[in-house]
Design a protein around this motif. Structure first.
Motif, PDB file in Angstrom:
ATOM      1  N   GLU A  49     -25.800 -44.676  -0.380  1.00  0.00           N
ATOM      2  CA  GLU A  49     -27.158 -44.981  -0.861  1.00  0.00           C
ATOM      3  C   GLU A  49     -28.084 -43.768  -0.750  1.00  0.00           C
ATOM      4  O   GLU A  49     -29.139 -43.721  -1.390  1.00  0.00           O
ATOM      5  N   ARG A  50     -27.698 -42.782   0.037  1.00  0.00           N
ATOM      6  CA  ARG A  50     -28.454 -41.518   0.142  1.00  0.00           C
ATOM      7  C   ARG A  50     -27.588 -40.356  -0.327  1.00  0.00           C
ATOM      8  O   ARG A  50     -27.755 -39.220   0.131  1.00  0.00           O
ATOM      9  N   ARG A  51     -26.672 -40.649  -1.188  1.00  0.00           N
ATOM     10  CA  ARG A  51     -25.764 -39.635  -1.760  1.00  0.00           C
ATOM     11  C   ARG A  51     -25.059 -38.839  -0.654  1.00  0.00           C
ATOM     12  O   ARG A  51     -24.852 -37.648  -0.743  1.00  0.00           O
TER      13      ARG A  51
ATOM     14  N   HIS B 192     -21.709 -34.280  -6.666  1.00  0.00           N
ATOM     15  CA  HIS B 192     -22.459 -33.175  -6.071  1.00  0.00           C
ATOM     16  C   HIS B 192     -21.931 -32.780  -4.688  1.00  0.00           C
ATOM     17  O   HIS B 192     -21.661 -33.636  -3.852  1.00  0.00           O
TER      18      HIS B 192
ATOM     19  N   GLY C 126     -25.685 -27.696  -0.821  1.00  0.00           N
ATOM     20  CA  GLY C 126     -26.088 -27.152   0.476  1.00  0.00           C
ATOM     21  C   GLY C 126     -25.010 -27.332   1.531  1.00  0.00           C
ATOM     22  O   GLY C 126     -23.899 -26.810   1.410  1.00  0.00           O
ATOM     23  N   ALA C 127     -25.344 -28.106   2.567  1.00  0.00           N
ATOM     24  CA  ALA C 127     -24.388 -28.339   3.637  1.00  0.00           C
ATOM     25  C   ALA C 127     -23.118 -29.009   3.109  1.00  0.00           C
ATOM     26  O   ALA C 127     -22.035 -28.839   3.683  1.00  0.00           O
TER      27      ALA C 127
ATOM     28  N   LEU D   7     -34.912 -23.679  -1.021  1.00  0.00           N
ATOM     29  CA  LEU D   7     -35.740 -24.453  -0.084  1.00  0.00           C
ATOM     30  C   LEU D   7     -36.373 -23.546   0.970  1.00  0.00           C
ATOM     31  O   LEU D   7     -36.937 -24.030   1.951  1.00  0.00           O
TER      32      LEU D   7
ATOM     33  N   ALA E 107     -24.977 -34.805  -0.739  1.00  0.00           N
ATOM     34  CA  ALA E 107     -26.233 -34.161  -1.165  1.00  0.00           C
ATOM     35  C   ALA E 107     -26.765 -33.215  -0.100  1.00  0.00           C
ATOM     36  O   ALA E 107     -27.920 -32.799  -0.157  1.00  0.00           O
ATOM     37  N   GLY E 108     -25.920 -32.867   0.882  1.00  0.00           N
ATOM     38  CA  GLY E 108     -26.325 -31.875   1.880  1.00  0.00           C
ATOM     39  C   GLY E 108     -27.131 -32.492   3.004  1.00  0.00           C
ATOM     40  O   GLY E 108     -27.051 -33.697   3.285  1.00  0.00           O
ATOM     41  N   ILE E 109     -27.941 -31.653   3.606  1.00  0.00           N
ATOM     42  CA  ILE E 109     -28.710 -32.134   4.758  1.00  0.00           C
ATOM     43  C   ILE E 109     -29.692 -33.206   4.308  1.00  0.00           C
ATOM     44  O   ILE E 109     -30.251 -33.131   3.201  1.00  0.00           O
ATOM     45  N   ASP E 110     -29.884 -34.209   5.159  1.00  0.00           N
ATOM     46  CA  ASP E 110     -30.935 -35.198   4.902  1.00  0.00           C
ATOM     47  C   ASP E 110     -32.267 -34.457   4.990  1.00  0.00           C
ATOM     48  O   ASP E 110     -32.610 -33.893   6.041  1.00  0.00           O
ATOM     49  N   LEU E 111     -32.999 -34.458   3.883  1.00  0.00           N
ATOM     50  CA  LEU E 111     -34.235 -33.663   3.839  1.00  0.00           C
ATOM     51  C   LEU E 111     -35.248 -34.135   4.880  1.00  0.00           C
ATOM     52  O   LEU E 111     -36.148 -33.382   5.269  1.00  0.00           O
TER      53      LEU E 111
ATOM     54  N   LEU F 242     -34.618 -21.411   2.833  1.00  0.00           N
ATOM     55  CA  LEU F 242     -33.691 -21.327   3.962  1.00  0.00           C
ATOM     56  C   LEU F 242     -32.493 -20.460   3.594  1.00  0.00           C
ATOM     57  O   LEU F 242     -32.361 -20.038   2.441  1.00  0.00           O
TER      58      LEU F 242
ATOM     59  N   LYS G 122     -28.078 -24.694  -2.312  1.00  0.00           N
ATOM     60  CA  LYS G 122     -29.498 -24.948  -2.579  1.00  0.00           C
ATOM     61  C   LYS G 122     -30.438 -24.270  -1.576  1.00  0.00           C
ATOM     62  O   LYS G 122     -31.644 -24.141  -1.832  1.00  0.00           O
ATOM     63  N   GLU G 123     -29.895 -23.838  -0.435  1.00  0.00           N
ATOM     64  CA  GLU G 123     -30.746 -23.412   0.677  1.00  0.00           C
ATOM     65  C   GLU G 123     -31.827 -22.405   0.304  1.00  0.00           C
ATOM     66  O   GLU G 123     -33.002 -22.600   0.655  1.00  0.00           O
TER      67      GLU G 123
ATOM     68  N   PHE H 150     -36.143 -32.073   8.028  1.00  0.00           N
ATOM     69  CA  PHE H 150     -37.158 -31.006   8.058  1.00  0.00           C
ATOM     70  C   PHE H 150     -38.557 -31.548   8.332  1.00  0.00           C
ATOM     71  O   PHE H 150     -39.511 -30.778   8.369  1.00  0.00           O
TER      72      PHE H 150
HETATM   73  N1  CAA Z   1     -31.737 -36.164   1.859  1.00  0.00           N
HETATM   74  C1  CAA Z   1     -32.290 -37.394   1.939  1.00  0.00           C
HETATM   75  N2  CAA Z   1     -32.211 -38.323   0.939  1.00  0.00           N
HETATM   76  C2  CAA Z   1     -31.510 -37.969  -0.158  1.00  0.00           C
HETATM   77  C3  CAA Z   1     -30.916 -36.707  -0.294  1.00  0.00           C
HETATM   78  C4  CAA Z   1     -31.046 -35.768   0.784  1.00  0.00           C
HETATM   79  N3  CAA Z   1     -30.490 -34.553   0.757  1.00  0.00           N
HETATM   80  N4  CAA Z   1     -30.315 -36.647  -1.495  1.00  0.00           N
HETATM   81  C5  CAA Z   1     -30.523 -37.832  -2.088  1.00  0.00           C
HETATM   82  N5  CAA Z   1     -31.253 -38.637  -1.290  1.00  0.00           N
HETATM   83  C6  CAA Z   1     -31.719 -40.001  -1.537  1.00  0.00           C
HETATM   84  C7  CAA Z   1     -32.848 -40.003  -2.564  1.00  0.00           C
HETATM   85  O1  CAA Z   1     -34.088 -39.752  -1.941  1.00  0.00           O
HETATM   86  C8  CAA Z   1     -32.733 -41.397  -3.129  1.00  0.00           C
HETATM   87  O2  CAA Z   1     -33.311 -42.279  -2.211  1.00  0.00           O
HETATM   88  P1  CAA Z   1     -34.157 -43.556  -2.776  1.00  0.00           P
HETATM   89  O3  CAA Z   1     -33.141 -44.412  -3.459  1.00  0.00           O
HETATM   90  O4  CAA Z   1     -34.726 -44.164  -1.530  1.00  0.00           O
HETATM   91  O5  CAA Z   1     -35.178 -42.998  -3.719  1.00  0.00           O
HETATM   92  C9  CAA Z   1     -31.226 -41.662  -3.095  1.00  0.00           C
HETATM   93  O6  CAA Z   1     -30.678 -40.733  -2.142  1.00  0.00           O
HETATM   94  C10 CAA Z   1     -30.570 -41.396  -4.419  1.00  0.00           C
HETATM   95  O7  CAA Z   1     -30.928 -40.094  -4.839  1.00  0.00           O
HETATM   96  P2  CAA Z   1     -31.260 -39.758  -6.373  1.00  0.00           P
HETATM   97  O8  CAA Z   1     -31.953 -40.909  -7.015  1.00  0.00           O
HETATM   98  O9  CAA Z   1     -31.953 -38.434  -6.385  1.00  0.00           O
HETATM   99  O10 CAA Z   1     -29.777 -39.659  -6.937  1.00  0.00           O
HETATM  100  P3  CAA Z   1     -29.236 -38.839  -8.201  1.00  0.00           P
HETATM  101  O11 CAA Z   1     -27.834 -39.266  -8.380  1.00  0.00           O
HETATM  102  O12 CAA Z   1     -30.182 -38.932  -9.340  1.00  0.00           O
HETATM  103  O13 CAA Z   1     -29.274 -37.288  -7.716  1.00  0.00           O
HETATM  104  C11 CAA Z   1     -28.790 -35.499  -6.205  1.00  0.00           C
HETATM  105  C12 CAA Z   1     -28.375 -36.876  -6.730  1.00  0.00           C
HETATM  106  C13 CAA Z   1     -28.604 -34.436  -7.302  1.00  0.00           C
HETATM  107  C14 CAA Z   1     -27.848 -35.197  -5.045  1.00  0.00           C
HETATM  108  C15 CAA Z   1     -30.259 -35.490  -5.767  1.00  0.00           C
HETATM  109  O14 CAA Z   1     -30.493 -36.628  -4.963  1.00  0.00           O
HETATM  110  C16 CAA Z   1     -30.701 -34.276  -4.983  1.00  0.00           C
HETATM  111  O15 CAA Z   1     -30.928 -33.215  -5.560  1.00  0.00           O
HETATM  112  N6  CAA Z   1     -30.829 -34.423  -3.636  1.00  0.00           N
HETATM  113  C17 CAA Z   1     -31.369 -33.393  -2.775  1.00  0.00           C
HETATM  114  C18 CAA Z   1     -30.343 -32.292  -2.537  1.00  0.00           C
HETATM  115  C19 CAA Z   1     -30.839 -31.257  -1.542  1.00  0.00           C
HETATM  116  O16 CAA Z   1     -31.813 -30.548  -1.776  1.00  0.00           O
HETATM  117  N7  CAA Z   1     -30.131 -31.140  -0.375  1.00  0.00           N
HETATM  118  C20 CAA Z   1     -30.442 -30.209   0.654  1.00  0.00           C
HETATM  119  C21 CAA Z   1     -29.653 -28.937   0.432  1.00  0.00           C
HETATM  120  S1  CAA Z   1     -29.874 -27.691   1.699  1.00  0.00           S
HETATM  121  C22 CAA Z   1     -28.693 -28.064   2.877  1.00  0.00           C
HETATM  122  O17 CAA Z   1     -27.981 -29.001   2.774  1.00  0.00           O
HETATM  123  C23 CAA Z   1     -28.430 -27.221   4.090  1.00  0.00           C
HETATM  124  C24 CAA Z   1     -29.506 -26.794   4.949  1.00  0.00           C
HETATM  125  O18 CAA Z   1     -29.351 -26.698   6.138  1.00  0.00           O
HETATM  126  C25 CAA Z   1     -30.805 -26.422   4.432  1.00  0.00           C
END
Ligand code: CAA
Length: 277
Positions: free
Chosen positions: A39-41, A137, A140-141, A167, A77-81, A169, A163-164, A84
């Motif tokens: 549900e949070r990818r 997908h 990031g992580a 953001l 989808a990597g780290i839970d945003l 990072l 993606k870091e 941060f």
């Molecule tokens: N953290 C928290 N919640 C997330 C999430 C994340 N990384 N990725 C997706 N979700 C949640 C969304 O907020 C959404 O929640 P709601 O239903 O409550 O609105 C749910 O998961 C579904 O997401 P989408 O509707 O966006 O799904 P999609 O299939 O259209 O898109 C996706 C999928 C391309 C992965 C998109 O969700 C996305 O771009 N997510 C963010 C990715 C991101 O920036 N990750 C961090 C990378 S940096 C890292 O990982 C390492 C580090 O240390 C910095």
């Protein structure tokens, strides 16, 4: 990176796994780890990675293969945003805890990250072969986790993204070395600094995927790879992975020396086996 002498001795409980959004199934020589938060990818938190480290430290000795996948049609989808935000996720320590008011030192932050990196480092252990099965997908992580594995099997809908930098990072979960080792510095700079998505076919061309298949063939392809990997002799597989891992850092002479040292050990083991002791 081998079994830690002072680490935990029992595997994480079902409750601990569930809080870390992980599932673990061990069947004989194969351990399957699934990131389980569709549900949070399959977004991950620090607890996901410390629990991954715990899994690595307590794997049964007869496990030879580790398969990592994501539940549903996304790897991760990597780290839970939310990590941060100052409040973190579900009461878990935030990545930025104490940084705004200066109560966390640089050394403390680095210690914390070192603990998270343990969740990725053990996947390089020479006594294991680690396989990432990637659908959708890997951001990031998630990308760094796939990069930590020896073999990446991608569904043709897979998209890899560092993606870091977008953001503010850097990729810090042990992914930069395998990325550069595989694609070279120039392509790695391009991939990371544009934070673009690398599709499965391009990933295959760049060497980031060992195999690309249709999504509905992914689990069968992984099972075939696991069966082929299990067909080799375990000790030889461990010695060979150790050799291959040091090749890039060795001169030809050093590598030749390492090969003969390893082979002498193998020949002695085979001779002892033939003599029945
Ligand atoms: N953290 C928290 N919640 C997330 C999430 C994340 N990384 N990725 C997706 N979700 C949640 C969304 O907020 C959404 O929640 P709601 O239903 O409550 O609105 C749910 O998961 C579904 O997401 P989408 O509707 O966006 O799904 P999609 O299939 O259209 O898109 C996706 C999928 C391309 C992965 C998109 O969700 C996305 O771009 N997510 C963010 C990715 C991101 O920036 N990750 C961090 C990378 S940096 C890292 O990982 C390492 C580090 O240390 C910095």
């Amino acid at each position: 990176m081998t079994q830690a002498s002072n680490g935990p001795t029992v595997p994480p409980t079902e409750e601990e796994l569930s809080r870390a959004r992980l599932r673990l199934a061990v069947e004989g020589p194969v351990a399957r780890i699934t990131i389980s938060r569709p549900e949070r990818r399959n977004a991950m938190t620090g607890r996901t990675w410390t629990t991954l480290a715990h899994i690595g430290q307590t794997l049964p000795e007869d496990v030879r293969i580790v398969v990592i996948s994501g539940e549903g049609d996304t790897f991760s989808a990597g780290i839970d945003l939310g990590m941060f935000s100052p409040e973190g996720v579900d009461g878990e320590r935030s990545m930025v805890a104490g940084l705004a008011d200066g109560t966390s030192t640089d050394a403390e932050v680095q210690d914390y990250i070192a603990g998270l990196q343990e969740g990725f480092l053990w996947l390089r252990r020479p006594d294991l072969v680690t396989v990432a099965a990637v659908r959708g997908h890997a951001i990031g992580a998630g990308f760094q986790l796939a990069l930590s594995c020896d073999i990446r099997v991608l569904a043709d809908d897979a998209q890899l993204c560092m993606k870091e930098p977008a953001l503010g990072l850097v990729p810090d979960l042990t992914g930069t070395k395998p990325l550069v080792d595989i694609v070279g510095v120039n392509r790695a700079v391009e991939i990371c600094l544009t934070a673009r998505r690398v599709g499965a076919r391009e990933a295959e061309r760049l060497g980031l995927a060992e195999l690309v298949v249709a999504p509905d063939e992914l689990s069968g392809a992984v099972d075939d790879a696991v069966a082929a990997l299990l067909a080799t002799d375990r000790e030889a597989a461990t010695a060979t992975k150790a050799l291959l891992q040091q090749a890039a850092g060795n001169t030809l002479q050093q590598q030749a020396e390492a090969e003969r040292g390893a082979q002498a050990g193998r020949l002695a083991a085979l001779a002892r086996g033939a003599a029945g002791h």
